[in-house]
Enzyme design. Sequence first.
Site, PDB file in Angstrom:
ATOM      1  N   HIS A 394      36.551  40.120  49.760  1.00  0.00           N
ATOM      2  CA  HIS A 394      37.422  40.241  48.585  1.00  0.00           C
ATOM      3  C   HIS A 394      36.649  39.951  47.298  1.00  0.00           C
ATOM      4  O   HIS A 394      36.646  40.757  46.352  1.00  0.00           O
ATOM      5  CB  HIS A 394      38.584  39.260  48.745  1.00  0.00           C
ATOM      6  N   GLU A 395      35.977  38.802  47.258  1.00  0.00           N
ATOM      7  CA  GLU A 395      35.270  38.414  46.036  1.00  0.00           C
ATOM      8  C   GLU A 395      34.069  39.324  45.763  1.00  0.00           C
ATOM      9  O   GLU A 395      33.730  39.581  44.606  1.00  0.00           O
ATOM     10  CB  GLU A 395      34.838  36.951  46.120  1.00  0.00           C
ATOM     11  N   HIS A 398      35.239  42.220  43.718  1.00  0.00           N
ATOM     12  CA  HIS A 398      35.258  41.904  42.282  1.00  0.00           C
ATOM     13  C   HIS A 398      33.847  41.973  41.695  1.00  0.00           C
ATOM     14  O   HIS A 398      33.627  42.532  40.608  1.00  0.00           O
ATOM     15  CB  HIS A 398      35.811  40.495  42.065  1.00  0.00           C
ATOM     16  N   HIS A 401      32.608  45.487  41.286  1.00  0.00           N
ATOM     17  CA  HIS A 401      33.317  46.120  40.176  1.00  0.00           C
ATOM     18  C   HIS A 401      32.675  45.716  38.845  1.00  0.00           C
ATOM     19  O   HIS A 401      32.404  46.548  37.979  1.00  0.00           O
ATOM     20  CB  HIS A 401      34.789  45.701  40.209  1.00  0.00           C
TER      21      HIS A 401
END
Length: 603
Positions: A394-395, A398, A401
């Site tokens: 998940h991290e 980020h 991105h």
Amino acid sequence: MTMVEEQVPTREEVSAEDTWDISSLYADQAAWEADVERISNALLPALTSLQGTLANGPEALLAVFQAQEALGMVLEQIYVYASLRADEDTANQHYQALEERAAALSIKVSAATSWIEPELLALSDEQILGYISSLPALEHYRRALEEQIRLRQHTRSGEVEELLAQSGEISRGAQTTFNMFSDADLKFPPIEDEQGKPLEVTMGRYAVLLENPNQRIRRDTFMSIHRTYRQFRNMLAANYATNVRSNIFYAKARGYDSALDASLKPKEIPMSVYDNLISTVHEHLPKLHRYGAVRKRILGVNSLHAYDWFVPLNGAAPTKIDFEQGASLILSALEPLGAEYSSSLGHGLESRWVDRYENKNKRSGAYSWGCYTSQPFILMNYKNNLNSLFTLAHELGHSMHSLMTRKYQPYTYGHYTLFVAEVASTLNEALLAEYMLKTSDDPALRLQLVTQQIDDIRGTLLRQTLFAEFERETHRMVEHGEALTADNLSALYRRLIEQYYGPELVIDEELDIEWARIPHFYRSFYVYQYSTGISAALALADKILTEGAGAAENYVNFLRGGNSKSSIDLLKGAGVDMTTPDPIHRAMNRFGDLVTKLDELTA
């Protein structure tokens, strides 16, 4: 057998290779101090000296923008460094003071530059657009300038803007109080492990202890946390109410219809997106009620409690996956995103992006952060389990991105909105789950993965929508003149829990206080974006896996887009339209299908 060590190490006891490399921001504090001085003595005076010049023509406007960018990049780096250091050990007073200095400097800069928007908007729309037409270098700033025009009615006079900026340090007081209380001051009573030995309870250990197959340990952990918060319920209610009133004050000061309107309109998010999310989820709540019944049957418990939602359902010990194994799995799962994505991700994992493990007083939870001039940084508390593996994926979403945005966009558009932030993170989780299901023959692991996907949607879409509804209602209460007390906050929270989770869940009175420990409530109207994000991510992951390289390239282009277009348009370019309820329906139907699969696998 418990799944955590009995003692949490100090920061000094953690191996350097398991920590993030802060030196990539500043080699030492002396370098940080030099940049603080550079802002105060050079960059800020250079920008403030331009006050009163914007009517002089397009060259003057370009000079202001360039000076503002030069200042902004350095200020961002200063603040990130101080905040990361403070989060390493929230009891370290030196770094807490450093973060306060960075925040104070940010407020000072904000106040000293508050003249820019009012002075710019003293020009007519025709003048601003004429400036762009007459100076090609300003074309770069067209979208930013058009945004200023769109929000013209919500920008106040220079004097009022300066006053609002100066009040920023006060407005963050509720969040600062909550963070210090929750992460540094609050201590929880220990529980007994299976052998009757004392076991320390921390927020960093909370999730892993709730995976323990022993219901007594899960219950004791839950009670240790929530009974402790309940002791401070009145203070926490007053603190949260202060945060809500602050949001409403700024919304009124800028002429918005409500605090929610003030949050959505600057991001070009229609109010209908927020309201449709809640109403569409309500339509599908029977699927969550059914999951509660299936989980209760599989666990074989007489009653289902909040602390029973995380324990694995196959009765076996949770799968253990250490950090290196997890990183390898993630790299393989994300190969469909293309060579550039994969190589950048591999480099990041080797370059100490991740602060991996818990230490005493380290900030709980997980996040990815950084600045335009830096690598991404990930804080987490990895526990060698499936939940930590998916948190890492998940991290990293980020982080990638951010990396792609900064690589392909100039500083002006080198950040992305919160609305799209959760798309990249939850898409990574979806691709990881599909990869592991396809490559594993282990029935126990496959069952865990199906459960993982169900709980991911439950936790990210359903739970965060509940939180979003709680925030909407608490702000409405204050906007209609009602006080926020510990009693009515707990009553509202209990009503929502009953509605969302249905008749299978036994609601212990300790659950009523859960609202008091949710840190995201101090980033108001943030959590709904988890729900919209996972809905968009599930749709995009399906397109990538079924359509191949073309869909993957469209998605990577979305990551590269930064803030160069509106969030809604960026997502449309990637292949999903969030102005319709269709992505929410599809995600909830996916949830229902997974519950059916779980029911069949365990029948």
